[in-house]
Design a protein around this motif. Structure first.
Motif, PDB file in Angstrom:
ATOM      1  N   ALA A   1      59.412  53.396   5.711  1.00 30.72           N
ATOM      2  CA  ALA A   1      58.938  54.902   6.251  1.00 30.72           C
ATOM      3  C   ALA A   1      59.148  55.151   7.734  1.00 30.72           C
ATOM      4  CB  ALA A   1      57.344  55.098   6.062  1.00 30.72           C
ATOM      5  N   HIS A   2      59.318  53.900   8.710  1.00 27.31           N
ATOM      6  CA  HIS A   2      59.296  54.023   9.906  1.00 27.31           C
ATOM      7  C   HIS A   2      60.843  54.173  10.233  1.00 27.31           C
ATOM      8  CE1 HIS A   2      55.492  51.747  10.405  1.00 27.31           C
ATOM      9  NE2 HIS A   2      55.188  52.990   9.959  1.00 27.31           N
TER      10      HIS A   2
ATOM     11  N   ILE B   1      65.430  54.998  -2.389  1.00 25.48           N
ATOM     12  CA  ILE B   1      65.132  53.662  -1.902  1.00 25.48           C
ATOM     13  C   ILE B   1      63.892  53.404  -2.981  1.00 25.48           C
ATOM     14  CG2 ILE B   1      64.200  52.394  -0.145  1.00 25.48           C
ATOM     15  CD1 ILE B   1      65.736  54.056   1.791  1.00 25.48           C
ATOM     16  N   VAL B   2      62.890  54.187  -3.011  1.00 23.52           N
ATOM     17  CA  VAL B   2      61.857  54.046  -3.966  1.00 23.52           C
ATOM     18  C   VAL B   2      62.364  53.561  -5.411  1.00 23.52           C
ATOM     19  CG1 VAL B   2      59.596  54.615  -5.104  1.00 23.52           C
ATOM     20  CG2 VAL B   2      60.003  55.142  -2.517  1.00 23.52           C
ATOM     21  N   LYS B   3      63.141  54.457  -5.989  1.00 24.33           N
ATOM     22  CA  LYS B   3      63.699  54.367  -7.152  1.00 24.33           C
ATOM     23  C   LYS B   3      64.734  53.118  -7.525  1.00 24.33           C
ATOM     24  CE  LYS B   3      64.071  59.164  -9.090  1.00 24.33           C
ATOM     25  NZ  LYS B   3      64.530  60.297  -7.927  1.00 24.33           N
ATOM     26  N   ALA B   4      65.274  52.783  -6.368  1.00 25.03           N
ATOM     27  CA  ALA B   4      66.044  51.506  -6.259  1.00 25.03           C
ATOM     28  C   ALA B   4      65.119  50.245  -6.342  1.00 25.03           C
ATOM     29  CB  ALA B   4      66.802  51.205  -5.184  1.00 25.03           C
ATOM     30  N   GLY B   5      63.580  50.442  -6.344  1.00 25.08           N
ATOM     31  CA  GLY B   5      62.937  49.455  -6.473  1.00 25.08           C
ATOM     32  C   GLY B   5      62.634  48.624  -5.198  1.00 25.08           C
ATOM     33  N   TYR B   6      63.178  49.178  -4.163  1.00 28.31           N
ATOM     34  CA  TYR B   6      62.882  48.570  -2.795  1.00 28.31           C
ATOM     35  C   TYR B   6      61.557  48.983  -2.421  1.00 28.31           C
ATOM     36  CZ  TYR B   6      68.046  47.705  -2.506  1.00 28.31           C
ATOM     37  OH  TYR B   6      69.202  47.202  -2.702  1.00 28.31           O
ATOM     38  N   THR B   7      60.599  47.957  -1.834  1.00 25.33           N
ATOM     39  CA  THR B   7      59.349  48.305  -1.497  1.00 25.33           C
ATOM     40  C   THR B   7      59.222  48.125   0.014  1.00 25.33           C
ATOM     41  OG1 THR B   7      58.473  46.385  -2.180  1.00 25.33           O
ATOM     42  CG2 THR B   7      58.059  48.246  -3.563  1.00 25.33           C
ATOM     43  N   GLU B   8      60.022  47.105   0.497  1.00 28.08           N
ATOM     44  CA  GLU B   8      59.847  46.648   1.952  1.00 28.08           C
ATOM     45  C   GLU B   8      61.449  46.436   2.315  1.00 28.08           C
ATOM     46  OE1 GLU B   8      57.204  43.324   2.616  1.00 28.08           O
ATOM     47  OE2 GLU B   8      58.076  43.259   4.523  1.00 28.08           O
TER      48      GLU B   8
ATOM     49  N   THR C   1      64.254  44.265   3.983  1.00 28.74           N
ATOM     50  CA  THR C   1      64.339  42.727   4.116  1.00 28.74           C
ATOM     51  C   THR C   1      64.559  42.488   5.683  1.00 28.74           C
ATOM     52  OG1 THR C   1      66.916  42.734   4.052  1.00 28.74           O
ATOM     53  CG2 THR C   1      65.709  42.371   2.005  1.00 28.74           C
ATOM     54  N   GLY C   2      64.662  41.187   6.086  1.00 30.48           N
ATOM     55  CA  GLY C   2      64.718  40.905   7.683  1.00 30.48           C
ATOM     56  C   GLY C   2      65.671  41.679   8.288  1.00 30.48           C
ATOM     57  N   ILE C   3      67.057  41.570   7.925  1.00 27.12           N
ATOM     58  CA  ILE C   3      68.189  41.976   8.214  1.00 27.12           C
ATOM     59  C   ILE C   3      68.065  43.549   8.285  1.00 27.12           C
ATOM     60  CG2 ILE C   3      69.855  42.039   6.403  1.00 27.12           C
ATOM     61  CD1 ILE C   3      71.909  40.963   9.098  1.00 27.12           C
ATOM     62  N   GLN C   4      67.522  44.164   7.415  1.00 24.35           N
ATOM     63  CA  GLN C   4      67.423  45.542   7.188  1.00 24.35           C
ATOM     64  C   GLN C   4      66.456  46.009   8.379  1.00 24.35           C
ATOM     65  OE1 GLN C   4      66.383  46.271   3.187  1.00 24.35           O
ATOM     66  NE2 GLN C   4      68.316  45.947   2.401  1.00 24.35           N
ATOM     67  N   LYS C   5      65.623  45.202   8.481  1.00 21.90           N
ATOM     68  CA  LYS C   5      64.473  45.477   9.554  1.00 21.90           C
ATOM     69  C   LYS C   5      64.945  45.621  11.080  1.00 21.90           C
ATOM     70  CE  LYS C   5      60.188  44.036   7.397  1.00 21.90           C
ATOM     71  NZ  LYS C   5      59.893  42.868   6.311  1.00 21.90           N
ATOM     72  N   GLN C   6      65.885  44.753  11.253  1.00 19.74           N
ATOM     73  CA  GLN C   6      66.481  44.761  12.596  1.00 19.74           C
ATOM     74  C   GLN C   6      67.812  45.538  12.712  1.00 19.74           C
ATOM     75  OE1 GLN C   6      65.390  43.196  15.928  1.00 19.74           O
ATOM     76  NE2 GLN C   6      66.748  44.881  16.074  1.00 19.74           N
ATOM     77  N   ALA C   7      68.502  45.358  11.588  1.00 19.40           N
ATOM     78  CA  ALA C   7      69.870  46.004  11.801  1.00 19.40           C
ATOM     79  C   ALA C   7      69.966  47.671  11.623  1.00 19.40           C
ATOM     80  CB  ALA C   7      70.970  45.275  10.785  1.00 19.40           C
ATOM     81  N   VAL C   8      68.983  48.044  10.812  1.00 21.01           N
ATOM     82  CA  VAL C   8      69.121  49.589  10.540  1.00 21.01           C
ATOM     83  C   VAL C   8      68.496  50.187  11.726  1.00 21.01           C
ATOM     84  CG1 VAL C   8      68.111  51.436   9.013  1.00 21.01           C
ATOM     85  CG2 VAL C   8      68.780  49.196   7.655  1.00 21.01           C
TER      86      VAL C   8
ATOM     87  N   GLY D   1      70.354  41.517   1.632  1.00 21.31           N
ATOM     88  CA  GLY D   1      70.390  42.881   1.709  1.00 21.31           C
ATOM     89  C   GLY D   1      71.151  43.523   2.538  1.00 21.31           C
ATOM     90  N   LYS D   2      72.406  42.749   2.884  1.00 14.80           N
ATOM     91  CA  LYS D   2      73.174  43.189   3.896  1.00 14.80           C
ATOM     92  C   LYS D   2      73.964  44.630   3.346  1.00 14.80           C
ATOM     93  CE  LYS D   2      75.337  39.274   4.447  1.00 14.80           C
ATOM     94  NZ  LYS D   2      74.489  38.554   3.610  1.00 14.80           N
ATOM     95  N   THR D   3      74.192  44.801   2.213  1.00 14.40           N
ATOM     96  CA  THR D   3      74.922  45.995   1.814  1.00 14.40           C
ATOM     97  C   THR D   3      73.891  47.034   2.012  1.00 14.40           C
ATOM     98  OG1 THR D   3      75.487  44.540  -0.124  1.00 14.40           O
ATOM     99  CG2 THR D   3      76.179  46.924  -0.233  1.00 14.40           C
ATOM    100  N   ALA D   4      72.695  47.198   1.809  1.00  9.88           N
ATOM    101  CA  ALA D   4      71.807  48.330   2.025  1.00  9.88           C
ATOM    102  C   ALA D   4      71.594  48.611   3.558  1.00  9.88           C
ATOM    103  CB  ALA D   4      70.629  48.146   1.475  1.00  9.88           C
TER     104      ALA D   4
END
Ligand code: ADP
Ligand code: MG
Length: 240
Positions: free
Chosen positions: A28-29, A40-47, A49-56, A74-77
């Motif tokens: 959400a942020h 993203i919700v439909k893909a079943g991702y709720t939170e 991953t670590g690399i996503q939190k920083q890299a996105v 989760g590097k792909t997403a």
């Protein structure tokens, strides 16, 4: 800053680089719109991953990134989600003009996996995705690619070059480049092909210092999977 460091410590995130933006702990942020959040919700991702939190958040700022995280993290997403935002930010989304997002992968299997993942997320905006790789008919891929004019193209280096030579596509519009499993690509000896592809990307803008550094390119995300070290990658990481 102390809090950010604490968050990073808790998430086991290590960063280097100037003024690296803080990690985002929830989808959400990220500032994504409803359509993307929905997928993203439909893909079943709720939170994230670590690399996503920083890299996105870093990729959304337009930074070049070298991302290193273990398999399955989760590097792909992490590279696809900012890619979608980047593509939707382009003013002219004319069709059949060559891809905006280009993903290089060392193997056919990986290219197919990225393609599947990209298709899932690209649905949010009705963007088109294509994949090309060795071991399949060049003529079929030529026809598909030329007919489709995808905004996102995934492929193994050799086959991507074949497609450009056959004029099925061109890389003139590419402004978001991903080298997935870059170390493996170099280990497999694809350096000349990777270099040649990089030289064909946005020639009007490009200034290359070494093949891993692209000033003015906008985006370069190198996502590295294996823990073993590639001599080529290490050398260029140090140069950067
Ligand atoms: P890596 O490239 O780091 O090895 P992948 O990108 O292939 O990892 O992701 C591994 C699996 O985790 C995939 O099935 C992917 O759909 C899933 N995944 C990625 N991000 C998340 C997330 N935030 N929440 C749940 N599953 C996720
Ligand atoms: Mg991967």
């Amino acid at each position: 800053p102390a809090q950010v460091n604490e968050v990073r410590r808790t998430l086991d995130l290590r960063v280097s680089g100037a003024a690296v933006t803080k990690p985002c702990i929830s989808f959400a942020h990220f500032g994504f719109d409803e359509q993307l959040l929905d997928i993203i919700v439909k893909a079943g991702y709720t939170e994230p991953t670590g690399i996503q939190k920083q890299a996105v958040p870093c990729a959304l700022e337009g930074r070049d990134i070298i991302g290193i995280a273990k398999t399955g993290s989760g590097k792909t997403a992490a590279f696809l989600l900012p890619m979608l935002v980047h593509i939707m930010d382009q003013e002219e989304l004319d069709r059949n003009e060559g891809p905006i997002g280009l993903v290089l992968a060392p193997t056919r299997e990986l290219a197919q996996q990225i393609y599947t993942e990209a298709k899932k997320f690209a649905k949010a905006y009705g963007l088109k995705v294509a994949a090309v790789y060795g071991g399949a008919s060049k003529m079929d891929q030529f026809k598909d690619l030329r007919g489709m004019g995808p905004e996102i193209l995934v492929g193994t280096p050799g086959r991507l070059i074949d497609m450009v030579k056959m004029k099925a596509t061109n890389f003139r519009r590419v402004s978001y480049l991903v080298l997935d499993e870059a170390d493996r690509m170099f280990d497999l000896g694809f350096e000349p092909q990777v270099r040649s592809i990089c030289e064909n990307i946005r020639p009007d803008r490009q200034r290359l210092s070494t093949y891993l550094i692209f000033p003015g390119m906008g985006y370069l995300t190198i996502l590295r999977v294996h823990t073993h070290h590639s001599a080529a990658l290490q050398r260029d990481v140090r140069e950067e």
